[in-house]
Design a protein around this motif. Structure first.
Motif, PDB file in Angstrom:
ATOM      1  N   MET A 132       5.923   5.811  13.119  1.00 19.09           N
ATOM      2  CA  MET A 132       5.719   6.832  11.856  1.00 19.09           C
ATOM      3  C   MET A 132       6.903   7.089  11.903  1.00 19.09           C
ATOM      4  O   MET A 132       8.013   7.309  13.043  1.00 19.09           O
ATOM      5  N   CYS A 133       7.122   7.125  10.565  1.00 20.10           N
ATOM      6  CA  CYS A 133       8.532   7.453  10.462  1.00 20.10           C
ATOM      7  C   CYS A 133       8.661   9.403   9.729  1.00 20.10           C
ATOM      8  O   CYS A 133       8.225   9.028   8.496  1.00 20.10           O
ATOM      9  N   ALA A 134       9.493  10.287  10.228  1.00 22.53           N
ATOM     10  CA  ALA A 134       9.952  11.323   9.400  1.00 22.53           C
ATOM     11  C   ALA A 134      10.813  11.382   8.361  1.00 22.53           C
ATOM     12  O   ALA A 134      12.202  11.587   9.572  1.00 22.53           O
ATOM     13  N   ILE A 135      11.198  11.832   7.575  1.00 24.55           N
ATOM     14  CA  ILE A 135      12.725  11.799   6.313  1.00 24.55           C
ATOM     15  C   ILE A 135      12.353  13.806   6.540  1.00 24.55           C
ATOM     16  O   ILE A 135      11.777  13.685   5.693  1.00 24.55           O
ATOM     17  N   THR A 136      13.606  14.230   7.305  1.00 21.04           N
ATOM     18  CA  THR A 136      13.627  15.137   7.435  1.00 21.04           C
ATOM     19  C   THR A 136      14.813  15.830   6.729  1.00 21.04           C
ATOM     20  O   THR A 136      15.468  14.762   5.525  1.00 21.04           O
ATOM     21  N   ARG A 178       8.598  -2.372   7.119  1.00 19.87           N
ATOM     22  CA  ARG A 178       7.722  -2.033   6.009  1.00 19.87           C
ATOM     23  C   ARG A 178       7.325  -1.144   6.402  1.00 19.87           C
ATOM     24  O   ARG A 178       6.304  -0.476   7.484  1.00 19.87           O
ATOM     25  N   THR A 179       7.105  -0.643   5.306  1.00 15.31           N
ATOM     26  CA  THR A 179       6.796   0.853   4.888  1.00 15.31           C
ATOM     27  C   THR A 179       5.551   1.166   4.721  1.00 15.31           C
ATOM     28  O   THR A 179       5.153   0.263   3.347  1.00 15.31           O
ATOM     29  N   VAL A 180       4.357   2.425   4.141  1.00 15.29           N
ATOM     30  CA  VAL A 180       3.699   2.618   3.619  1.00 15.29           C
ATOM     31  C   VAL A 180       4.005   3.850   3.833  1.00 15.29           C
ATOM     32  O   VAL A 180       4.024   5.108   4.491  1.00 15.29           O
ATOM     33  N   LEU A 181       4.194   4.620   1.991  1.00 16.69           N
ATOM     34  CA  LEU A 181       4.787   5.667   1.672  1.00 16.69           C
ATOM     35  C   LEU A 181       3.683   7.262   2.132  1.00 16.69           C
ATOM     36  O   LEU A 181       3.118   6.213   0.939  1.00 16.69           O
ATOM     37  N   LEU A 182       3.075   8.112   2.837  1.00 16.56           N
ATOM     38  CA  LEU A 182       2.251   8.360   3.012  1.00 16.56           C
ATOM     39  C   LEU A 182       2.496   9.817   2.305  1.00 16.56           C
ATOM     40  O   LEU A 182       1.916  10.358   1.184  1.00 16.56           O
ATOM     41  N   LEU A 216      -4.833   0.895   7.625  1.00 19.37           N
ATOM     42  CA  LEU A 216      -3.932   1.386   7.540  1.00 19.37           C
ATOM     43  C   LEU A 216      -3.604   1.525   8.876  1.00 19.37           C
ATOM     44  O   LEU A 216      -2.307   1.113   9.193  1.00 19.37           O
ATOM     45  N   ARG A 217      -4.764   2.042  10.037  1.00 19.55           N
ATOM     46  CA  ARG A 217      -4.568   2.316  10.989  1.00 19.55           C
ATOM     47  C   ARG A 217      -4.190   0.916  12.134  1.00 19.55           C
ATOM     48  O   ARG A 217      -3.415   0.842  12.933  1.00 19.55           O
ATOM     49  N   LYS A 218      -4.917   0.109  11.395  1.00 16.44           N
ATOM     50  CA  LYS A 218      -4.387  -1.264  11.895  1.00 16.44           C
ATOM     51  C   LYS A 218      -3.664  -1.984  11.842  1.00 16.44           C
ATOM     52  O   LYS A 218      -3.157  -2.079  12.741  1.00 16.44           O
ATOM     53  N   GLY A 219      -2.718  -2.035  10.686  1.00 11.67           N
ATOM     54  CA  GLY A 219      -1.394  -2.169  10.755  1.00 11.67           C
ATOM     55  C   GLY A 219      -0.752  -1.149  11.623  1.00 11.67           C
ATOM     56  O   GLY A 219       0.880  -1.541  11.708  1.00 11.67           O
ATOM     57  N   VAL A 220      -1.444  -0.050  11.645  1.00 10.90           N
ATOM     58  CA  VAL A 220       0.457   1.219  12.164  1.00 10.90           C
ATOM     59  C   VAL A 220      -0.371  -0.096  13.941  1.00 10.90           C
ATOM     60  O   VAL A 220       1.635   0.561  14.492  1.00 10.90           O
ATOM     61  N   LEU A 221      -1.180   0.080  14.222  1.00  3.12           N
ATOM     62  CA  LEU A 221      -1.162  -0.337  15.560  1.00  3.12           C
ATOM     63  C   LEU A 221      -0.925  -1.169  15.754  1.00  3.12           C
ATOM     64  O   LEU A 221      -0.425  -1.719  17.246  1.00  3.12           O
ATOM     65  N   VAL A 264       4.551   1.346   9.252  1.00  3.31           N
ATOM     66  CA  VAL A 264       5.338   1.582   8.961  1.00  3.31           C
ATOM     67  C   VAL A 264       5.280   3.398   8.375  1.00  3.31           C
ATOM     68  O   VAL A 264       5.800   2.710   7.602  1.00  3.31           O
ATOM     69  N   PRO A 265       4.382   4.543   8.457  1.00  2.00           N
ATOM     70  CA  PRO A 265       3.576   5.334   7.358  1.00  2.00           C
ATOM     71  C   PRO A 265       4.678   5.772   7.780  1.00  2.00           C
ATOM     72  O   PRO A 265       5.369   6.812   8.364  1.00  2.00           O
ATOM     73  N   VAL A 266       5.717   6.644   6.420  1.00  2.00           N
ATOM     74  CA  VAL A 266       6.716   7.680   6.115  1.00  2.00           C
ATOM     75  C   VAL A 266       5.920   8.994   5.506  1.00  2.00           C
ATOM     76  O   VAL A 266       5.694   8.885   4.248  1.00  2.00           O
ATOM     77  N   VAL A 267       6.815   9.887   6.093  1.00  2.00           N
ATOM     78  CA  VAL A 267       6.202  11.285   5.380  1.00  2.00           C
ATOM     79  C   VAL A 267       7.578  12.091   5.004  1.00  2.00           C
ATOM     80  O   VAL A 267       8.588  11.634   6.465  1.00  2.00           O
ATOM     81  N   ALA A 268       7.743  13.292   4.709  1.00  2.00           N
ATOM     82  CA  ALA A 268       9.146  13.806   3.791  1.00  2.00           C
ATOM     83  C   ALA A 268       8.242  14.933   4.140  1.00  2.00           C
ATOM     84  O   ALA A 268       7.455  15.682   4.133  1.00  2.00           O
TER      85      ALA A 268
END
Length: 688
Positions: free
Chosen positions: A129-133, A156-160, A240-245, A250-254
Motif C-alpha cells: 500500500m502507499c501512504a502520502i504524508t 498501478r494505483t487505486v486511490l482509496l 481489490l484485495r485479490k489485486g493487492v495480494l 497498490v492502494p493509496v491513502v492520504a
C-alpha cells in the motif's frame, strides 16, 4: 489461534529519509494506545528513534520494531531507515516481512532514492500500500505526488482516500470507493459526512478509474464490468484485495502523521487489504525447497536483525515463518548446526520490551535474548522440517575509511570495538589492509561509517580517529629491460650465490603478473627457478615509485649461473629481487589510479551542477537518462576524487541525490597526481 493469525498483519514502512515514516508510526502507536502523546523528530522524543545518533541526526539509522493491537488484529510493524547510507540491509529485512506500507510525502513526492527502495519491495515480491504524508505542510501537492507513483515508478494505483483540502486547510479525506467524506476531529476521531460539492465530480471520475483497475485484475469481474458497467460493493472489496495480494494493485491513502490525521482509515485499509502470515506466498529455501506458512507442524524462524540493548545485551530479532514458538522451544541453527533454546519471546516497541507467554505463530516478529551463536541471515528450524531460507545477497560496501587510535598502541582496542558492531550491522566490513597496515572499515557511505564510529566510541569508551584511507594505487612499467640480478656473499663458511638474467616487459592493462621460464641447458637448476619468480613477486609487491604493488608486467628468466655448493633457493630469491630493482631504473615505472563507475540519481534541475562537478573531478560522463523529473547519470571517475563525494552531492542537490559506486579498472595517473603521491610516500618514509 486461527482467527488471531488471520487478523495479524506484518508490514514495513518503506520510504526515503525525511518522508515521514517515523512520524506516521508515532501516529499509529498513539491511535492504538501504545503511547499517550505524539513524539516529534525535532524534539528527539519519538518511540522508535531512540539511539543517541538518531536523535542527533533527526533520522533513523537502524530499523525499529513495534507491536500493537487493534481489536482482534495484532500488528507487527518495522520502521526501516530511508537514508542511502543505512538501507544496505533492506533486502534482508524485507525477507521477514509480509507486505510494505510505502511512504512518500506530498511536498517532495517521488525522490531519486524512492526508485531504488521500490525496486527492493518488488524484488521481495511483497504486496504493498502507499501512504502520502505531510498533507498539512506548506508546498504540499497530493496529486503531483500521486501522479509520480504511476509515471515514475510504474505503479498501478487505486486511490482509496483522497484529501479534503491541503496544507493548512487539510481537514479530512474522501472515501473514494465508499462515496463519503471522513472528517477529522480535534481529538483524532473521524466523523462521516457528504463529499464536498466542489469535489463530487472529480471523486466520481476517480472512483470509476479505481473500479476499472480492480476489474482488470480478474477476468470474471472484467466480464461483468464490461456488461453492466458496475460492480457490487462485495465484488469491489474482494477484487481489490485479490489485486493487492497478487501485486497488481497498490492502494493509496492520504494523511498527516504530525497532525494525527488519517490513522483510522489507514489501519482499516491495512487490515482489510494486506496479507496475514498465512496469506503470503511460500518462502523460497536453499536447494529449491519451498515452505508454505502453516500454524501447525514444525516451526521455522528467520533471523532478520541483531540488536544490542544496554541492559538485555544482544537481542536476536526473528520472524516466525511457519509453526509456532514459545519460551520452551528449541530449534536448530541451520547455518551452524547448534541447537538454540529460544526463551520467552519479547514484543518490542522501540526500546521498550515486554516478554510474553503467548505462543507466536506465522508472521510474528519478536526478539530473543541470549542466543548462543545465531546471527542475522540464519534460519532456526525444527530438525523435522530442516528448512533454510534463501537469504538475500547484500550489496557490496561502497567506501572504506581508515581507523586509528587516539593513543598509539591501542590499535587492537579499536579493532575489537568496531568488530562488536558487525553482528548488529551486517553492512559493515572490517579488515586490516596488508599493503598499508591500516585498519579499514567499509560501509555504504561516509555517514554510515561516521555513525558506526560514533557508536563504537560511545558504547565501548574507545577514542577512535577516522581518516581517509590510502587509495589502492598500483604501479606498472612502460618500457623493457634486460638485467642481471647477482647475489654473492662469502662469510667464512658456506657462501651464498645466485645469478640470473631477467627480461622485464609491460603487459596489457589488467593482465596482472606473468613469469616465463626460458632457461635452456640447465644454466639455472630447476629447483632454483621458482625462487627467482618468488623474489621478483616479493619485490614487486613493495613497488618502486610509491610503495604500491607493481602489476601488468612480465618477467622472463632466460639466463644465469650457479655454484654447486653456495647456491640455494634463498640466494636465487635475493637475485630475483635485485633484478627487479635494477630493471625499474630503466623500465619507465608509472603510477596507476583506480577508476570507479558512479551511477548518480538526481532531480533534473541539478544536472548541470553535478556534471560540472564531475568534470572538475576528472570524471567522464558515459551517459544520462531522464524520466519524470529524475536524471540518472553514469560516469567514470578516479577513486581519489570521490572518497568524500556523499556530502558534496547532498549539498549540490539539497539532499535529493543518491549514488552507487563500484570499481571499474585502473588507468595511468596524470603526472601531477603521480608527483604528489610519490612525494607523500617519500615524506612518510623519512618520518619513520
Amino acid at each position: 489461534m486461527s482467527n488471531d493469525i488471520h487478523a495479524q498483519r506484518t508490514y514495513a514502512l518503506v520510504g526515503t529519509s525525511g518522508c515521514g515514516k517515523t512520524t506516521l508510526a508515532e501516529m499509529l502507536l498513539l491511535e492504538t494506545g501504545v503511547i499517550t502523546r505524539l513524539g516529534k523528530i525535532e524534539e528527539g522524543n519519538t518511540a522508535l528513534d531512540y539511539e543517541p545518533e538518531e536523535i542527533k541526526r533527526r533520522g533513523s539509522i537502524q530499523p525499529a520494531f513495534a507491536t500493537f493491537t487493534r481489536g482482534a488484529a495484532r500488528h507487527f510493524l518495522v520502521d526501516l531507515p530511508g537514508d542511502g547510507n543505512f538501507v544496505g540491509d533492506i533486502d534482508m529485512l524485507l525477507a521477514g516481512i509480509d507486505s510494505a506500507l510505502f511512504v512518500i510525502d506530498a511536498v517532495d513526492g517521488v525522490r531519486p532514492l524512492t526508485k531504488r527502495l521500490w525496486s527492493s519491495v518488488q524484488n521481495a515480491y511483497l504486496p504493498a500500500m502507499c501512504a502520502i504524508t505531510k498533507l498539512d505542510r506548506d508546498r504540499s501537492d497530493f496529486y503531483a505526488a500521486y501522479a509520480g507513483l504511476s509515471s515514475i515508478l510504474g505503479i498501478r494505483t487505486v486511490l482509496l482516500y483522497a484529501p479534503i483540502g491541503e496544507q493548512s486547510a487539510f481537514k479530512g479525506v474522501v472515501d473514494v470507493l465508499g462515496g463519503k467524506a471522513l472528517n477529522f476531529n480535534a481529538d483524532g476521531s473521524v466523523s462521516e459526512g457528504e463529499i464536498p460539492a466542489d469535489m463530487a465530480d472529480e471523486m466520481a471520475t476517480l472512483r470509476e478509474t479505481a473500479v476499472e483497475n480492480i476489474a482488470e485484475c480478474d477476468d470474471s469481474l472484467m466480464e461483468k464490468y464490461l456488461e453492466e458497467g458496475e460492480l457490487s460493493e462485495e465484488e469491489i472489496r474482494t477484487g481489490l484485495r485479490k489485486g493487492v495480494l497478487d501485486r497488481m494493485l497498490v492502494p493509496v491513502v492520504a494523511l498527516s502523521g504530525l497532525e494525527n490525521k488519517g490513522a483510522k482509515p489507514l489501519l482499516s485499509a491495512v487490515e482489510a487489504l494486506l496479507p496475514s502470515g498465512l496469506d503470503r506466498a511460500p518462502f523460497a529455501g536453499v536447494d529449491g525447497k519451498e515452505l508454505i506458512p502453516s500454524e501447525s507442524g514444525p516451526a521455522a524462524c528467520f533471523v532478520c536483525k541483531t540488536l544490542t540493548d544496554p541492559f538485555a545485551g544482544q537481542l536476536t530479532v526473528i520472524r516466525v515463518l511457519s509453526g509456532s514458538i514459545s519460551g520452551d522451544s528449541t530449534l536448530k541453527n541451520m547455518s551452524t548446526g547448534d541447537n538454540e533454546r529460544l526463551g520467552a519471546p519479547i514484543l518490542m516497541n522501540g526500546k521498550t520490551q515486554n516478554q510474553t507467554k503467548d505462543s507466536m505463530g506465522p508472521g510474528a516478529i519478536v526478539a530473543l535474548a541470549k542466543l548462543k551463536n545465531t546471527r542475522t541471515g540464519a534460519t532456526l528450524s525444527d530438525e523435522k522440517l530442516a528448512f533454510t531460507l534463501q537469504a538475500p545477497q547484500l550489496p557490496p560496501q561502497l567506501i572504506s575509511y581508515a581507523l586509528a587510535p587516539k593513543e598509539k598502541g591501542d590499535e587492537d582496542k579499536v579493532f575489537a570495538a568496531v568488530q562488536r558492531l558487525l553482528d548488529e550491522d551486517i553492512t559493515l566490513k572490517l579488515n586490516r589492509d596488508e599493503e598499508t597496515g591500516d585498519i579499514l572499515v567499509s560501509g555504504m557511505g561516509q555517514l554510515h561509517i561516521e555513525t558506526a564510529v560514533e557508536r563504537a566510541r560511545r558504547r565501548y569508551k574507545v577514542d577512535i580517529l577516522l581518516k581517509t584511507p590510502k587509495v589502492p594505487y598500483r604501479e606498472t612499467i612502460r618500457g623493457t629491460a634486460q638485467v642481471q640480478g647477482r647475489h654473492k656473499k662469502q662469510s667464512g663458511g658456506r657462501g651464498q650465490f645466485g645469478d640470473c638474467w631477467v627480461e622485464f616487459a609491460p603487459l596489457e592493462r589488467g593482465s596482472g603478473y606473468q613469469f616465463e621460464d626460458a632457461i635452456v641447458g640447465g644454466v639455472v637448476p630447476r629447483q632454483y627457478i621458482p625462487a627467482v619468480d618468488k623474489g621478483v613477486q616479493e619485490a614487486s609487491a613493495r613497488g618502486f615509485l610509491a610503495g604500491y604493488p607493481m602489476v601488468d608486467f612480465k618477467a622472463k628468466l632466460y639466463d644465469g649461473s650457479y655454484h654447486t655448493v653456495d647456491s640455494s633457493e634463498m640466494a636465487f630469491k635475493v637475485a630475483g629481487s635485485l633484478a627487479f630493482k635494477k630493471a625499474m631504473e630503466s623500465c619507465k615505472p608509472t603510477l596507476l589510479e583506480p577508476i570507479v563507475t558512479l551511477t548518480i540519481s538526481i532531480p533534473d534541475e541539478n544536472m548541470g551542477d553535478v556534471i560540472g562537478d564531475l568534470s572538475s573531478r576528472r570524471g567522464k560522463v558515459s551517459g544520462s537518462d531522464s524520466v519524470a523529473g529524475i536524471t540518472e547519470i553514469k560516469a567514470q571517475v578516479p577513486m581519489n576524487e570521490v572518497l568524500r563525494y556523499a556530502p558534496d552531492l547532498r549539498s549540490m542537490t539539497g539532499g535529493q541525490g543518491s549514488f552507487t559506486m563500484e570499481f571499474s579498472h585502473y588507468e595511468e595517473a596524470p603526472q601531477p597526481v603521480t608527483e604528489k603521491v610519490v612525494a607523500e610516500y617519500k615524506a612518510a618514509k623519512e618520518a619513520e
